[in-house]
Design a protein around this motif. Structure first.
Motif, short mmCIF file in Angstrom:
data_model
loop_
_atom_site.label_atom_id
_atom_site.label_comp_id
_atom_site.label_asym_id
_atom_site.label_seq_id
_atom_site.Cartn_x
_atom_site.Cartn_y
_atom_site.Cartn_z
N VAL A 120 0.87 -1.18 0.00
CA VAL A 120 0.00 0.00 0.00
C VAL A 120 0.90 1.23 0.00
O VAL A 120 1.74 1.40 0.89
N TYR A 121 0.75 2.09 -1.02
CA TYR A 121 1.73 3.15 -1.24
C TYR A 121 1.75 4.19 -0.13
O TYR A 121 2.76 4.86 0.09
N THR A 122 0.65 4.34 0.59
CA THR A 122 0.62 5.34 1.67
C THR A 122 1.30 4.81 2.93
O THR A 122 2.28 5.38 3.41
N THR A 123 0.82 3.71 3.46
CA THR A 123 1.27 3.23 4.76
C THR A 123 2.45 2.28 4.72
O THR A 123 3.08 2.03 5.76
N GLY A 124 2.75 1.71 3.55
CA GLY A 124 3.82 0.72 3.48
C GLY A 124 3.39 -0.67 3.88
O GLY A 124 4.24 -1.56 4.05
#
Length: 379
Positions: free
Chosen positions: A145-149
């Protein structure tokens, strides 16, 4: 400078620079003959680069090709594998380009995105529950997930998708080059990615895609002349004579000057060892997390190694302003609205001391008055 933004744009390697300069020299010396002459004929560059990328994703070389952009490659995989019956499932916080491409493909099939597209949270249990409803024939999910990693369990979800006869396409933008994959062994249908993040092939560089061997005989959903067998490129056939494997999904002529650094950096990473990169990456992100927690920051990225990609995300109500302040001190993270600061250490150039200095500076800035709160774009 402490550079912690390699998950947005990787740094220029010596090998990438040398590859571009060599290709320019080939162009100057060989002109049109560069396609078939010299030590690195351009005609087969997409396949050669695909073979290096295959080493990073656990795939046979014939199943990977370097081509297009991440968006074009998703369009091609959807056009080829999604038959238009049943809904498409995406992750709730999917990167916008994935959502836009899927909406376009639905519209081309006369389907309404409001009715044929659904989203699930980045949680294996919720995604499996959605699969089990029988409403879906296709899913597009991020490995990270690109936001949270947050790193999803690709093997588990691929098996669950196939149990319910769902075609599952993986967006590897934030994992290829830093997280090991076993796409062949897991039986993944298809995957796609860009080349400018962890692969460090330059801004806007060529991406790539994976097509499982069981789909190698599929007719490409979108056809272009470079998807032909190389010996038929100039045969002026009325119908496509498709190349073997994933190479048949190519469209236009290879972007030679952009492919050169991708081939070089993919080899650098593969030679270094993706398992070694992963182990060192996990150690650096764990150090960042521990330092940040000790400083009182809220971490958005899961603690478990098995659920963590290559970057750490910290939540703070003034994330954008803190990000700008860090950059003024030559520490380069990035910001994702509304409240995330992402730190992406790379084992090839980030040290443990860099991580400690970064969090110490962040803590000092957060407690002081040095950072501004003016709006602005932080890529």
């Amino acid at each position: 400078m402490i550079y912690l933004d390699g998950n947005s744009l990787g740094l220029c390697t010596h090998e990438a620079e040398a590859a571009v300069l060599r290709t320019l020299a080939e162009w100057r010396e060989w002109a049109i003959h560069g396609w078939t002459e010299g030590t690195h004929p351009w005609l087969f560059l997409a396949e050669r680069t695909g073979a290096q990328l295959a080493r990073l994703v656990g795939a046979g070389p014939e199943s990977v090709v370097a081509m297009g952009s991440i968006t074009v490659n998703l369009h091609q995989l959807l056009a080829t594998l999604y038959e238009g019956e049943g809904k498409v499932l995406i992750e709730q916080g999917a990167f916008p380009t994935d959502r836009y491409a899927i909406q376009s493909q639905l519209q081309l099939r006369g389907l309404s995105a409001s009715e044929a597209l659904e989203a699930a949270a980045a949680n294996e249990d919720e995604i499996e529950g959605a699969f089990a409803t029988g409403r879906f024939s296709c899913a597009v999910l991020p490995s990270v997930v690109y936001t949270t990693g947050r790193l999803l369990d690709m093997e588990r979800l691929t098996a669950a998708a196939h149990k319910h006869k769902i075609i599952l396409l993986w967006d590897l933008a934030h994992s290829i080059g830093i997280v090991p994959h076993q796409l062949d062994a897991w039986g993944c249908d298809g995957a796609f990615w860009c080349g400018y993040k962890w692969l460090a092939a330059g801004p806007g560089s060529v991406g790539g895609l994976y097509l499982n061997p069981r789909h190698h005989n599929k007719t490409p959903g979108m056809q272009g002349w470079f998807g032909s067998r190389k010996d038929t490129l100039f045969a002026n056939d009325e119908t496509l004579q498709p190349a073997d494997g994933a190479a048949r999904l190519q469209l236009g002529t290879s972007h030679v000057l952009s492919l050169a650094p991708l081939e070089a950096t993919a080899k650098v990473l593969a030679d270094y060892g993706i398992e070694r990169l992963r182990a060192e990456s996990l150690a650096l992100t764990a150090l960042l997390r521990n330092e940040a927690e000790n400083a009182g920051f809220i971490i958005a990225t899961p603690r478990e190694d098995s659920q963590r990609g290559g970057h750490i995300a910290i939540r703070h109500p003034q994330a954008a302003a803190l990000c700008r302040a860090l950059r003024r001190h030559e520490v380069i993270p990035d910001h994702r609205p509304p409240d995330l600061i992402r730190f992406a250490p790379h084992p090839l150039y980030t040290s443990e001391d860099d991580c400690r200095k970064t969090i110490a500076l962040l803590a000092a800035l957060a407690c002081g008055e040095e950072f501004d709160d003016e709006p602005g774009l932080v890529p």
